[in-house]
Design a protein around this motif. Structure first.
Motif, PDB file in Angstrom:
ATOM      1  N   GLY A   1       9.657  -4.809  -0.701  1.00  0.00           N
ATOM      2  CA  GLY A   1       8.433  -4.260  -1.264  1.00  0.00           C
ATOM      3  C   GLY A   1       8.086  -2.893  -0.736  1.00  0.00           C
ATOM      4  N   ILE A   2       9.087  -2.128  -0.323  1.00  0.00           N
ATOM      5  CA  ILE A   2       8.813  -0.804   0.216  1.00  0.00           C
ATOM      6  C   ILE A   2       9.063   0.295  -0.808  1.00  0.00           C
ATOM      7  CG2 ILE A   2       9.360  -1.605   2.543  1.00  0.00           C
ATOM      8  CD1 ILE A   2      11.991  -0.101   2.354  1.00  0.00           C
ATOM      9  N   ASP A   3       9.496  -0.082  -1.982  1.00  0.00           N
ATOM     10  CA  ASP A   3       9.756   0.872  -3.068  1.00  0.00           C
ATOM     11  C   ASP A   3       8.749   0.639  -4.176  1.00  0.00           C
ATOM     12  OD1 ASP A   3      12.734   2.307  -4.387  1.00  0.00           O
ATOM     13  OD2 ASP A   3      10.775   2.202  -5.379  1.00  0.00           O
TER      14      ASP A   3
ATOM     15  N   LEU B   1      -4.411  10.023  -1.298  1.00  0.00           N
ATOM     16  CA  LEU B   1      -4.933   9.034  -2.223  1.00  0.00           C
ATOM     17  C   LEU B   1      -4.126   7.757  -2.003  1.00  0.00           C
ATOM     18  CD1 LEU B   1      -6.941   8.662  -4.565  1.00  0.00           C
ATOM     19  CD2 LEU B   1      -5.119   9.361  -6.124  1.00  0.00           C
ATOM     20  N   TYR B   2      -4.808   6.687  -1.676  1.00  0.00           N
ATOM     21  CA  TYR B   2      -4.152   5.429  -1.333  1.00  0.00           C
ATOM     22  C   TYR B   2      -4.212   4.459  -2.510  1.00  0.00           C
ATOM     23  CZ  TYR B   2      -3.692   6.699   3.551  1.00  0.00           C
ATOM     24  OH  TYR B   2      -3.329   7.323   4.723  1.00  0.00           O
TER      25      TYR B   2
ATOM     26  N   TRP C   1       0.855  -1.178   0.000  1.00  0.00           N
ATOM     27  CA  TRP C   1       0.000   0.000   0.000  1.00  0.00           C
ATOM     28  C   TRP C   1       0.898   1.239   0.000  1.00  0.00           C
ATOM     29  CZ3 TRP C   1      -5.185   0.071  -0.648  1.00  0.00           C
ATOM     30  CH2 TRP C   1      -5.885  -1.087  -0.405  1.00  0.00           C
ATOM     31  N   PHE C   2       0.503   2.198  -0.825  1.00  0.00           N
ATOM     32  CA  PHE C   2       1.218   3.466  -0.915  1.00  0.00           C
ATOM     33  C   PHE C   2       0.191   4.600  -0.844  1.00  0.00           C
ATOM     34  CE2 PHE C   2       5.514   2.158  -2.205  1.00  0.00           C
ATOM     35  CZ  PHE C   2       5.283   0.820  -2.473  1.00  0.00           C
ATOM     36  N   ARG C   3       0.647   5.816  -0.542  1.00  0.00           N
ATOM     37  CA  ARG C   3      -0.271   6.951  -0.532  1.00  0.00           C
ATOM     38  C   ARG C   3       0.409   8.173  -1.142  1.00  0.00           C
ATOM     39  NH1 ARG C   3      -0.855   7.818   6.038  1.00  0.00           N
ATOM     40  NH2 ARG C   3       1.224   8.727   6.432  1.00  0.00           N
ATOM     41  N   GLN C   4      -0.409   9.047  -1.642  1.00  0.00           N
ATOM     42  CA  GLN C   4       0.112  10.192  -2.366  1.00  0.00           C
ATOM     43  C   GLN C   4      -0.722  11.439  -2.088  1.00  0.00           C
ATOM     44  OE1 GLN C   4       0.146   9.679  -6.651  1.00  0.00           O
ATOM     45  NE2 GLN C   4       1.891  11.055  -6.864  1.00  0.00           N
TER      46      GLN C   4
ATOM     47  N   ASN D   1       4.270   7.610  -1.503  1.00  0.00           N
ATOM     48  CA  ASN D   1       5.064   7.126  -0.373  1.00  0.00           C
ATOM     49  C   ASN D   1       4.588   5.762   0.113  1.00  0.00           C
ATOM     50  OD1 ASN D   1       6.773   9.440  -0.117  1.00  0.00           O
ATOM     51  ND2 ASN D   1       5.062  10.518   0.818  1.00  0.00           N
ATOM     52  N   PHE D   2       5.515   4.984   0.568  1.00  0.00           N
ATOM     53  CA  PHE D   2       5.238   3.652   1.102  1.00  0.00           C
ATOM     54  C   PHE D   2       4.439   3.744   2.389  1.00  0.00           C
ATOM     55  CE2 PHE D   2       5.762  -0.646   2.278  1.00  0.00           C
ATOM     56  CZ  PHE D   2       6.177  -0.696   3.590  1.00  0.00           C
ATOM     57  N   VAL D   3       3.479   2.815   2.528  1.00  0.00           N
ATOM     58  CA  VAL D   3       2.682   2.720   3.750  1.00  0.00           C
ATOM     59  C   VAL D   3       2.884   1.370   4.427  1.00  0.00           C
ATOM     60  CG1 VAL D   3       0.356   2.717   4.726  1.00  0.00           C
ATOM     61  CG2 VAL D   3       0.940   4.318   2.878  1.00  0.00           C
ATOM     62  N   ALA D   4       2.668   0.278   3.672  1.00  0.00           N
ATOM     63  CA  ALA D   4       2.767  -1.059   4.249  1.00  0.00           C
ATOM     64  C   ALA D   4       2.984  -2.074   3.143  1.00  0.00           C
ATOM     65  CB  ALA D   4       1.508  -1.408   5.034  1.00  0.00           C
TER      66      ALA D   4
END
Length: 124
Positions: free
Chosen positions: A105-107, A93-94, A36-39, A46-49
């Protein structure tokens, strides 16, 4: 065509909770890692989880540790992001993402498939 379809999100007051879902259209995603990322508008994503294909390895951004939980339901080919104690700074925005990856998996560059995005807005 492979698709990731997101649901959930919306408007919530600070301190509230939301759950995001991301469903994959193919069974082959059982062997994929998810993220999951958010912007924010005008900013980078950006990385979330993230969660590994077998669920053994899970990673969180420092800003969401202890508040957000990533999980997956293999039978449903779906990954979830449970978000608790939401704060206005979580507004974004996710996006969910999936790929056969060997890293953490953080990139975002590690991912091949992306959901359509869902808005989360937290009011103060």
């Amino acid at each position: 065509q492979v698709r990731l379809v997101q649901s959930g999100g919306g408007l919530v007051q600070a301190g509230g909770s939301l759950r995001l879902s991301c469903a994959a259209s193919r069974r082959t995603f059982r062997t994929y890692a998810w993220g999951w990322f958010r912007q924010d508008p005008g900013k980078e994503r950006n990385f979330v989880a993230a969660i590994s294909w077998n669920g053994v390895s899970i990673y969180y951004a420092d800003s969401v540790k202890g508040r957000f939980t990533i999980s997956r339901d293999i039978a449903k080919n779906t990954v979830y992001l449970q978000m608790n104690s939401l704060q206005p700074e979580d507004t974004a925005l996710y996006y969910c993402a999936a790929a056969e990856i060997t890293g953490r998996g953080i990139d975002e560059s590690e991912y091949d498939y992306w959901g359509q995005g869902t808005q989360v807005t937290v009011s103060s």
